[in-house]
Design a protein around this motif. Structure first.
Motif, short mmCIF file in Angstrom:
data_model
loop_
_atom_site.label_atom_id
_atom_site.label_comp_id
_atom_site.label_asym_id
_atom_site.label_seq_id
_atom_site.Cartn_x
_atom_site.Cartn_y
_atom_site.Cartn_z
N UNK A 97 0.81 -1.21 0.00
CA UNK A 97 0.00 0.00 0.00
C UNK A 97 0.84 1.27 0.00
N UNK A 98 2.18 1.11 0.05
CA UNK A 98 3.04 2.28 -0.03
C UNK A 98 3.14 3.07 1.26
N UNK A 99 2.71 2.49 2.37
CA UNK A 99 2.73 3.21 3.63
C UNK A 99 4.07 3.13 4.36
N UNK A 100 4.86 2.15 4.03
CA UNK A 100 6.10 1.96 4.78
C UNK A 100 7.20 1.43 3.88
N UNK A 101 8.23 0.91 4.51
CA UNK A 101 9.39 0.45 3.77
C UNK A 101 9.35 -1.05 3.51
N UNK A 102 8.28 -1.71 3.93
CA UNK A 102 8.17 -3.15 3.71
C UNK A 102 9.37 -3.86 4.31
N UNK A 103 9.94 -4.78 3.55
CA UNK A 103 11.11 -5.50 4.05
C UNK A 103 12.39 -4.99 3.40
N UNK A 104 12.30 -3.85 2.72
CA UNK A 104 13.47 -3.33 2.01
C UNK A 104 14.60 -2.94 2.96
N UNK A 105 14.22 -2.39 4.10
CA UNK A 105 15.21 -2.01 5.12
C UNK A 105 15.01 -2.93 6.32
N UNK A 106 16.04 -3.68 6.65
CA UNK A 106 15.88 -4.65 7.73
C UNK A 106 16.07 -4.02 9.10
N UNK A 107 16.67 -2.84 9.16
CA UNK A 107 16.84 -2.18 10.43
C UNK A 107 17.59 -0.88 10.27
N UNK A 108 17.76 -0.19 11.39
CA UNK A 108 18.47 1.09 11.40
C UNK A 108 19.52 1.04 12.49
N UNK A 109 20.75 1.35 12.14
CA UNK A 109 21.85 1.28 13.10
C UNK A 109 22.45 2.67 13.31
N UNK A 110 23.03 2.89 14.48
CA UNK A 110 23.66 4.19 14.74
C UNK A 110 24.77 4.49 13.73
N UNK A 111 24.86 5.76 13.34
CA UNK A 111 25.91 6.17 12.41
C UNK A 111 27.19 6.55 13.14
N UNK A 112 27.08 6.85 14.43
CA UNK A 112 28.24 7.33 15.17
C UNK A 112 28.38 8.84 15.13
N UNK A 113 27.49 9.51 14.38
CA UNK A 113 27.51 10.98 14.35
C UNK A 113 27.03 11.52 15.69
N UNK A 114 27.35 12.76 15.99
CA UNK A 114 26.79 13.38 17.20
C UNK A 114 25.28 13.40 17.13
N UNK A 115 24.62 13.34 18.28
CA UNK A 115 23.16 13.40 18.31
C UNK A 115 22.66 14.71 17.70
N UNK A 116 21.50 14.64 17.07
CA UNK A 116 20.86 15.84 16.56
C UNK A 116 20.31 16.64 17.74
N UNK A 117 20.31 17.97 17.63
CA UNK A 117 19.77 18.79 18.73
C UNK A 117 18.24 18.69 18.78
N UNK A 118 17.66 18.98 19.93
CA UNK A 118 16.19 18.92 20.06
C UNK A 118 15.44 19.71 18.99
N UNK A 119 16.03 20.83 18.54
CA UNK A 119 15.34 21.64 17.53
C UNK A 119 15.12 20.85 16.23
N UNK A 120 15.91 19.79 16.03
CA UNK A 120 15.79 19.01 14.80
C UNK A 120 14.60 18.05 14.84
N UNK A 121 14.11 17.75 16.04
CA UNK A 121 13.03 16.75 16.11
C UNK A 121 11.86 17.16 17.01
#
Ligand SMILES: [Zn+2]
Length: 182
Positions: free
Chosen positions: A153-177
């Motif tokens: 139905x195009x609502x999500x990523x289906x099984x294309x992405x099996x997961x999300x892992x940390x990049x190691x970048x600094x955390x985004x500031x609260x203003x970003x989310x």
């Protein structure tokens, strides 16, 4: 007195009864969802940018619900396969028959770089559950190409992405989310 089945001890252990059923669905994929799925199979996450308010919807809806204008191929944009965690839930799987999960795991809403809305129900991997936090930067772990089945139905990523892992970048500031938390 009639037999009373409603007075069962509420403190008694939960009982499970296996019951296997099959349901066949036929879902007609719309062109916007089909194009999104084709891009996913190719390892790309796409969206539509509203020509009026410039908000980017990924997955695309085919319209902007705020401006009430249609969006189409002319509004197609590619968003990053990385972003940040805006909220998450840790789930403890109940061991019912057929349950494949054994350990606690986390599902998160991810705000992708270049998108204006989150994608929910995304599995976090390679991060201890007590280290998950708002603003945590993550990147997609793509499934192998032949296993990338899009959500019909195009609502999500289906099984294309099996997961999300940390990049190691600094955390985004609260203003970003802060506008994207639940
Ligand atoms: Zn708009």
């Amino acid at each position: 007195m009639a037999e009373d089945t409603a007075t069962e001890d509420p403190g008694a252990p939960v009982r499970f009864m296996p019951q296997l059923i099959g349901l066949d669905y036929t879902i007609k994929t719309n062109p916007v969802a089909a194009a999104f799925g084709a891009a996913l199979a190719d390892g790309r996450i796409t969206g539509h940018r509203c020509p009026s308010c410039q908000r980017v919807y990924a997955p695309p809806k085919g319209f902007c619900p705020i401006c009430v204008v249609p969006t189409g191929e002319a509004d197609l944009v590619e968003v990053a396969d990385r972003g940040l965690v805006t909220s998450w839930t840790v789930l403890t799987p109940i061991q019912y028959a057929g349950q494949k999960e054994r350990e606690d795991y986390a599902l998160a809403s991810i705000l992708l770089d270049g998108a204006d809305g989150t994608i929910g129900q995304q599995r976090l991997v390679d991060v201890p559950l007590d280290e998950i936090r708002m603003g945590l930067r993550v990147e997609a772990v793509w499934a192998p190409p032949d296993e990338r089945v899009a959500d019909d139905r195009g609502y999500g990523l289906g099984s294309a992405v099996s997961g999300w892992r940390p990049t190691g970048e600094p955390d985004a500031p609260p203003s970003a989310y802060q506008e994207h938390t639940l």
